[in-house]
Motif scaffolding. Structure first.
Motif, PDB file in Angstrom:
ATOM      1  N   GLN A   1      -3.451  -7.323  -5.441  1.00 13.06           N
ATOM      2  CA  GLN A   1      -2.983  -5.990  -5.814  1.00 13.06           C
ATOM      3  C   GLN A   1      -4.014  -4.898  -6.002  1.00 13.06           C
ATOM      4  N   ASP A   2      -5.377  -5.218  -6.598  1.00 13.31           N
ATOM      5  CA  ASP A   2      -6.232  -4.321  -6.950  1.00 13.31           C
ATOM      6  C   ASP A   2      -6.908  -3.867  -5.605  1.00 13.31           C
ATOM      7  N   SER A   3      -6.810  -4.569  -4.569  1.00 13.09           N
ATOM      8  CA  SER A   3      -7.101  -4.075  -3.307  1.00 13.09           C
ATOM      9  C   SER A   3      -6.256  -3.192  -2.585  1.00 13.09           C
ATOM     10  N   ALA A   4      -5.005  -3.462  -2.873  1.00 15.15           N
ATOM     11  CA  ALA A   4      -4.004  -2.525  -2.401  1.00 15.15           C
ATOM     12  C   ALA A   4      -3.781  -1.290  -2.875  1.00 15.15           C
ATOM     13  N   ARG A   5      -4.354  -1.415  -4.289  1.00 15.01           N
ATOM     14  CA  ARG A   5      -4.335  -0.140  -5.124  1.00 15.01           C
ATOM     15  C   ARG A   5      -5.456   0.614  -4.673  1.00 15.01           C
ATOM     16  N   GLN A   6      -6.440   0.107  -4.357  1.00 15.04           N
ATOM     17  CA  GLN A   6      -7.942   0.831  -4.042  1.00 15.04           C
ATOM     18  C   GLN A   6      -7.659   1.732  -2.632  1.00 15.04           C
ATOM     19  N   ILE A   7      -6.930   0.678  -1.611  1.00 11.07           N
ATOM     20  CA  ILE A   7      -6.625   1.293  -0.347  1.00 11.07           C
ATOM     21  C   ILE A   7      -5.513   2.499  -0.545  1.00 11.07           C
ATOM     22  N   SER A   8      -4.562   2.312  -1.470  1.00  8.99           N
ATOM     23  CA  SER A   8      -3.548   3.438  -1.640  1.00  8.99           C
ATOM     24  C   SER A   8      -4.357   4.624  -2.313  1.00  8.99           C
ATOM     25  N   ALA A   9      -5.355   4.423  -3.342  1.00 10.69           N
ATOM     26  CA  ALA A   9      -5.978   5.632  -3.893  1.00 10.69           C
ATOM     27  C   ALA A   9      -6.651   6.249  -2.688  1.00 10.69           C
ATOM     28  N   GLU A  10      -7.314   5.455  -1.596  1.00 14.24           N
ATOM     29  CA  GLU A  10      -7.923   6.291  -0.595  1.00 14.24           C
ATOM     30  C   GLU A  10      -7.153   7.032   0.284  1.00 14.24           C
ATOM     31  N   LEU A  11      -5.937   6.692   0.375  1.00 10.88           N
ATOM     32  CA  LEU A  11      -4.990   7.484   0.875  1.00 10.88           C
ATOM     33  C   LEU A  11      -4.253   8.725   0.104  1.00 10.88           C
ATOM     34  N   GLY A  12      -4.816   8.771  -1.017  1.00 10.79           N
ATOM     35  CA  GLY A  12      -4.260   9.811  -2.024  1.00 10.79           C
ATOM     36  C   GLY A  12      -3.149   9.478  -2.904  1.00 10.79           C
ATOM     37  N   ALA A  13      -2.793   8.276  -2.796  1.00 13.62           N
ATOM     38  CA  ALA A  13      -1.833   7.738  -4.032  1.00 13.62           C
ATOM     39  C   ALA A  13      -2.505   7.635  -5.247  1.00 13.62           C
ATOM     40  N   ALA A  14      -1.549   8.173  -6.307  1.00 16.25           N
ATOM     41  CA  ALA A  14      -1.790   8.160  -7.757  1.00 16.25           C
ATOM     42  C   ALA A  14      -1.693   6.726  -8.075  1.00 16.25           C
ATOM     43  N   VAL A  15      -2.711   5.910  -8.711  1.00 19.01           N
ATOM     44  CA  VAL A  15      -2.539   4.652  -9.183  1.00 19.01           C
ATOM     45  C   VAL A  15      -3.198   4.569 -10.490  1.00 19.01           C
ATOM     46  N   SER A  16      -2.461   3.533 -11.094  1.00 22.50           N
ATOM     47  CA  SER A  16      -2.989   3.102 -12.498  1.00 22.50           C
ATOM     48  C   SER A  16      -3.742   2.082 -12.531  1.00 22.50           C
TER      49      SER A  16
ATOM     50  N   ILE B   1       0.786  -1.116  -0.138  1.00 19.16           N
ATOM     51  CA  ILE B   1       0.279  -0.112  -0.092  1.00 19.16           C
ATOM     52  C   ILE B   1       0.942   1.126  -0.064  1.00 19.16           C
ATOM     53  N   ARG B   2       0.667   1.970  -0.784  1.00 21.92           N
ATOM     54  CA  ARG B   2       1.302   3.515  -0.968  1.00 21.92           C
ATOM     55  C   ARG B   2       0.516   4.742  -0.560  1.00 21.92           C
ATOM     56  N   ASP B   3       1.183   5.689   0.096  1.00 23.09           N
ATOM     57  CA  ASP B   3       0.734   6.854   0.392  1.00 23.09           C
ATOM     58  C   ASP B   3       0.624   8.089  -0.832  1.00 23.09           C
ATOM     59  N   SER B   4       0.322   9.239  -0.598  1.00 21.43           N
ATOM     60  CA  SER B   4       0.279  10.133  -1.601  1.00 21.43           C
ATOM     61  C   SER B   4       1.558  10.341  -2.232  1.00 21.43           C
ATOM     62  N   SER B   5       2.633  10.058  -1.548  1.00 16.76           N
ATOM     63  CA  SER B   5       3.859  10.598  -2.000  1.00 16.76           C
ATOM     64  C   SER B   5       4.436   9.184  -2.774  1.00 16.76           C
ATOM     65  N   GLY B   6       3.805   8.194  -2.772  1.00 16.67           N
ATOM     66  CA  GLY B   6       4.276   6.841  -3.253  1.00 16.67           C
ATOM     67  C   GLY B   6       5.087   5.945  -2.595  1.00 16.67           C
ATOM     68  N   HIS B   7       5.357   6.442  -1.270  1.00 14.18           N
ATOM     69  CA  HIS B   7       6.038   5.263  -0.611  1.00 14.18           C
ATOM     70  C   HIS B   7       5.191   4.317  -0.003  1.00 14.18           C
ATOM     71  N   ILE B   8       5.737   2.959   0.158  1.00 13.36           N
ATOM     72  CA  ILE B   8       5.279   1.914   0.611  1.00 13.36           C
ATOM     73  C   ILE B   8       5.120   2.059   2.115  1.00 13.36           C
ATOM     74  N   ILE B   9       3.758   2.301   2.751  1.00 14.98           N
ATOM     75  CA  ILE B   9       3.704   2.441   4.158  1.00 14.98           C
ATOM     76  C   ILE B   9       3.087   1.319   4.839  1.00 14.98           C
ATOM     77  N   ALA B  10       2.471   0.223   4.181  1.00 12.69           N
ATOM     78  CA  ALA B  10       1.788  -0.879   4.622  1.00 12.69           C
ATOM     79  C   ALA B  10       1.565  -1.867   3.710  1.00 12.69           C
ATOM     80  N   ALA B  11       1.188  -2.950   3.780  1.00 13.07           N
ATOM     81  CA  ALA B  11       0.775  -3.992   3.066  1.00 13.07           C
ATOM     82  C   ALA B  11      -0.178  -5.001   3.401  1.00 13.07           C
ATOM     83  N   ILE B  12      -0.925  -5.801   2.512  1.00 13.72           N
ATOM     84  CA  ILE B  12      -1.977  -6.552   2.859  1.00 13.72           C
ATOM     85  C   ILE B  12      -1.587  -8.188   2.132  1.00 13.72           C
ATOM     86  N   SER B  13      -2.211  -9.033   2.686  1.00 18.45           N
ATOM     87  CA  SER B  13      -1.962 -10.508   2.205  1.00 18.45           C
ATOM     88  C   SER B  13      -3.079 -11.204   2.289  1.00 18.45           C
TER      89      SER B  13
END
Length: 271
Positions: free
Chosen positions: A256-271, A223-235
């Motif tokens: 990976q899709d769930s991790a991207r959705q969480i990242s997006a909630e945190l403001g990360a730019a996801v593709s 999981i990435r934050d708004s700056s793109g850094h990994i701050i957590a992970a899911i399994s």
């Protein structure tokens, strides 16, 4: 009389007996005194004499502990307003708030992932060489995995731990292996570890292939934050019976899709 000459008695009557022959306070006692000072400062006490009186310490003890807290930036001193909480406490408070917010944002998506897979789902972050679990949704199958919210496991042996390391450089991977290779249930070599981590980094997810518990397999993603850094992970985890190599490959996209959705909630730019 000067303020420095006032010596209020310490709170603990038996402190000198507990301190040993040298007369120094035990580490735990010093820690508690430091916490007392931090709490007093947070309540508006802003000079040494008042801190000593409020906490029941001598002036010299309060001064010594304050100096240590200032050196580590837990307390700072304003020339006009006196002592204030320092930037380190602000940083730790922000981290704690971020973790709580992360769990709140992630939980509904973790619930969906657990429902879709029928497996155990974890959320965790890295603290030194360990994963700290922030959330866990148990499997609907008759499967028990030895993890708990607030508990920890080694980064090196877990899928979620490896996912947290995907952006690290190879020196970091090597040093982690050198420190913790003895924790792996399945033995290997440094060369194999680096090669495996390169492979995981290239595809953006990681596996646990029995390195933590021989009967457990899992697929993890960062999981990435708004700056793109990994701050957590899911399994997603289950027993070998329910986690063939083919199923693990199939789960990659969902995790990976769930991790991207969480990242997006945190403001990360996801593709």
């Amino acid at each position: 009389m000067k303020v420095q000459d006032q010596q209020p008695p310490e709170k603990s009557v038996s402190a000198s007996k507990k301190a040993g022959k040298a007369g120094k306070p035990l580490p735990s006692q010093t820690l508690m005194r430091g916490l007392d000072i931090i709490e007093a400062v947070s309540e508006g006490v802003n000079d040494i004499a008042e801190l000593a009186a409020t906490t029941g310490m001598t002036y010299s003890t309060a001064h010594r502990i304050l100096s240590a807290l200032q050196a580590r930036h837990y307390i700072t001193r304003d020339p006009v307003r006196g002592f204030r909480l320092g930037r380190k406490l602000l940083e730790l408070g922000y981290r704690a708030y971020s973790q709580i917010d992360l769990v709140r944002l992630a939980h509904p998506l973790l619930e969906k992932l657990a429902k879709d897979t029928s497996d155990t789902v974890h959320l965790g972050y890295a603290e030194q060489d360990h994963v700290i679990y922030l959330d866990k949704l148990s499997s609907r199958r008759a499967v028990e995995i030895s993890s708990r919210i607030g508990g920890s496991k080694p980064l090196i042996s877990t899928g979620i731990g490896k996912a947290l390391l995907l952006d690290a450089d190879e020196d970091t991977w090597r040093h982690l292996y050198e420190r913790n290779a003895h924790l792996l249930r399945e033995s290997g070599t440094l060369h194999h570890w680096i090669h495996t981590m390169r492979h995981y980094a290239s595809k953006g997810c990681a596996y646990d292939l029995g390195e933590d518990e021989r009967s457990i397999r899992c697929v993890a993603a960062p999981i990435r934050d708004s700056s793109g850094h990994i701050i957590a992970a899911i399994s997603v985890s289950s027993t070998l019976e329910h986690m063939s190599s083919a199923r693990m490959e199939q789960l990659e996209a969902a995790v990976q899709d769930s991790a991207r959705q969480i990242s997006a909630e945190l403001g990360a730019a996801v593709s």
